[in-house]
Design a protein around this motif. Structure first.
Motif, short mmCIF file in Angstrom:
data_model
loop_
_atom_site.label_atom_id
_atom_site.label_comp_id
_atom_site.label_asym_id
_atom_site.label_seq_id
_atom_site.Cartn_x
_atom_site.Cartn_y
_atom_site.Cartn_z
N HIS A 138 1.60 2.70 -3.35
CA HIS A 138 0.69 2.93 -4.45
C HIS A 138 0.50 4.23 -5.26
O HIS A 138 0.66 4.23 -6.19
CB HIS A 138 -0.87 2.50 -4.02
N ALA A 139 0.47 5.04 -4.29
CA ALA A 139 0.12 6.71 -4.72
C ALA A 139 1.53 7.16 -5.54
O ALA A 139 1.19 7.71 -6.65
CB ALA A 139 -0.14 7.51 -3.58
N THR B 177 -4.96 4.34 -2.42
CA THR B 177 -3.66 5.03 -1.67
C THR B 177 -3.75 4.79 -0.12
O THR B 177 -4.55 4.16 0.54
CB THR B 177 -3.91 6.59 -1.74
N TYR B 178 -2.37 5.08 0.57
CA TYR B 178 -2.52 4.85 2.02
C TYR B 178 -3.07 6.26 2.70
O TYR B 178 -3.58 5.84 3.91
CB TYR B 178 -0.94 5.11 2.10
N GLU C 276 -3.30 11.55 -0.57
CA GLU C 276 -2.82 11.08 -1.73
C GLU C 276 -3.80 10.44 -2.82
O GLU C 276 -3.67 10.96 -3.91
CB GLU C 276 -2.15 9.65 -1.31
N GLY C 277 -5.12 10.19 -2.24
CA GLY C 277 -6.25 9.96 -3.02
C GLY C 277 -6.61 11.17 -3.78
O GLY C 277 -6.93 11.14 -4.91
N ASP D 183 0.74 -1.25 0.10
CA ASP D 183 0.14 0.05 0.02
C ASP D 183 0.89 1.33 -0.11
O ASP D 183 0.40 2.33 -0.65
CB ASP D 183 -0.91 0.04 1.35
#
Length: 469
Positions: free
Chosen positions: A126-127, A147-148, A152-153, A123
């Protein structure tokens, strides 16, 4: 070398020299890909879940792999006897032809022929991997949780909106399943009336959690541990309780059971009921990993692993059809059985969702599978609800190829970032409430916690030097 014997040297080749970084390239435009074209695909995190994803894409051009441990990748292709798995023969051939890199940032700079990237890392990568790929004009398929952190999302969603030609997909394959889509139609069709309460549960974690951090041990020779740590701002030595599968329960690397299974369970009530972002979140839980014998009700200063079990209550004050409460249970905990539940109806302990409406109930398993209606007259009302959502070719098993067909302009994308980011944010806010250790009031429009200002730091994270988003 036989087909079943794959050595580290065979896999890595010249990849060890790729650990250095190159300056970021300028953003590019996605190549126009016709319906008859094969897409040039790369993968970041080629073993484990990445191998499962890529096994669905072997009729495309697999041009490059990035992984920190190609011995682990090789193990993902064979069975317990060392023979290549029958369902991985085509994948092994595709991987054999592809160029291999240890560092995904080096791969994305070096290979100018990549059209699309599958991201199946732990995880905490990811971003950064997704943003780096998208800035180069590449379509992305990102495993869940997207995202973590919340920030980030929102960063990825903003990037997707500014680059509408990029096709984005989160790896919540149930979103493409026929059963899940029928569930959404039935809920929206009013079959069980107005829903004010939803119960969600999972048997996760199935990895180390609620434990103190173990003492480091020597890492496998094939593993680049520094690259695996990547953006994690910790100086932890290697232990098999972290890599390659067990990282989900450790705070610097994963987002626990909510991050793992929320995308397969919370997805459907969020989709069907359109509640918007939660306005209040509270998490009750067992002990944090690393607690000593003196329990003061607060997480340990040096966060190690997440609690073994938790219950998270989400309040949605702005839900489309009025206030909604959704309760999440993990660690094997389950909600109480409603009085109206028939004796023969079984709540699957592996995971499920129960919608409680004023005219009946609907229950389904993980991924939206096997929906069951409960109550008088529900079957008749369900029969009158037409199909209104498109079905994805291949259903749940077609999620990866849906992404490819969307890139080629043949089919609408199933779970783009416009859908995935609000879902992911809802999931992650449960972990924020866990770390805040008290109820949080959330302003979704501003993306801020209003009642506990200090908890806003949990919407973001610190990055190790050289890694940031």
């Amino acid at each position: 070398m036989t087909e079943a014997t794959v050595t580290r040297r065979d896999w890595i080749g010249g990849a060890a020299a790729t650990a250095g970084l190159l300056p970021f390239a300028q953003p590019a435009s996605a190549r126009r890909i016709a319906a008859s074209d094969r897409v040039n695909v790369a993968v970041i995190g080629a073993g484990g879940m990445g191998a499962q994803n890529m096994a669905k894409l072997t009729d495309q051009n697999v041009v490059a792999l990035a992984d920190v441990d190609f011995a682990h990748v090789a193990k993902s292709l064979v069975d317990d006897t060392g023979a290549v798995r029958k369902d991985r023969v085509a994948l092994k051939a595709a991987y054999d032809r592809a160029e291999k890199f240890a560092n995904y940032r080096r791969m994305l700079d070096a290979r100018k022929d990549i059209d699309a990237v599958v991201i199946a890392t732990p995880d905490h990568h990811h971003a950064i991997a997704a943003k780096t790929a998208m800035e180069r004009g590449l379509h992305v398929y990102v495993q869940k949780p997207l995202t973590y952190t919340v920030r980030e999302g929102r960063t990825l969603l903003d990037l997707a909106r500014r680059n509408p030609k990029l096709v984005t997909q989160m790896g919540n394959q149930g979103h493409s399943g026929d059963d899940g889509r029928r569930t959404v139609e039935l809920i929206r069709g009013g079959v069980i009336g107005t829903v004010r309460e939803v119960q969600v549960w999972t048997n996760r974690p199935i990895w180390p959690q609620g434990e103190a951090r173990p003492a480091p041990v020597p890492k496998p020779a094939s593993l680049d541990w520094d690259l695996w740590l990547g953006p994690a701002a910790v100086d932890w030595g290697y232990h098999p309780d972290y890599a390659h599968f067990n990282w989900r329960g450790w705070v610097p690397f994963g987002v626990g059971a909510l991050g793992d299974m929320g995308a397969h369970l919370i997805d459907f009530p969020v989709w069907a009921l359109e509640p918007g972002l939660p306005t209040r979140v509270e998490t009750r839980h067992s002990r944090w990993g690393g607690d000593d014998d003196v329990w003061d009700g607060k997480p340990p200063a040096d966060l190690s692993s997440y609690p073994l079990a938790s219950i998270t209550t989400y309040r949605f004050g702005n839900a489309r059809n009025g206030p909604l409460t959704m309760t999440w249970y993990d660690g094997g905990l389950m909600p109480p059985t409603p009085d109206a539940m028939p004796a023969k109806a079984r709540m699957n302990p592996d995971g499920g969702v129960l919608y409680i409406g004023d005219r009946g109930m609907l229950m389904h398993e993980t991924y939206g599978e096997k929906p069951v209606l409960i109550g008088d007259g529900v079957a008749e009302r369900a029969a009158a609800v037409p199909m209104s959502l498109p079905r994805i070719i291949g259903g749940r098993d077609g999620h990866e190829m849906n992404w490819i067909r969307a890139i080629r302009g043949q089919e609408a994308i199933s779970s783009p970032f416009s859908i995935a980011v609000p879902l992911n944010e809802t999931m992650i806010l449960g972990m924020v409430a866990l770390r805040a250790d008290q109820p949080i009031e959330y302003d979704g429009g501003a993306g801020r916690i209003t009642n506990v200002p200090d908890a806003n730091r949990f919407l973001d994270r610190q990055y190790r030097k050289g890694w940031s988003i």
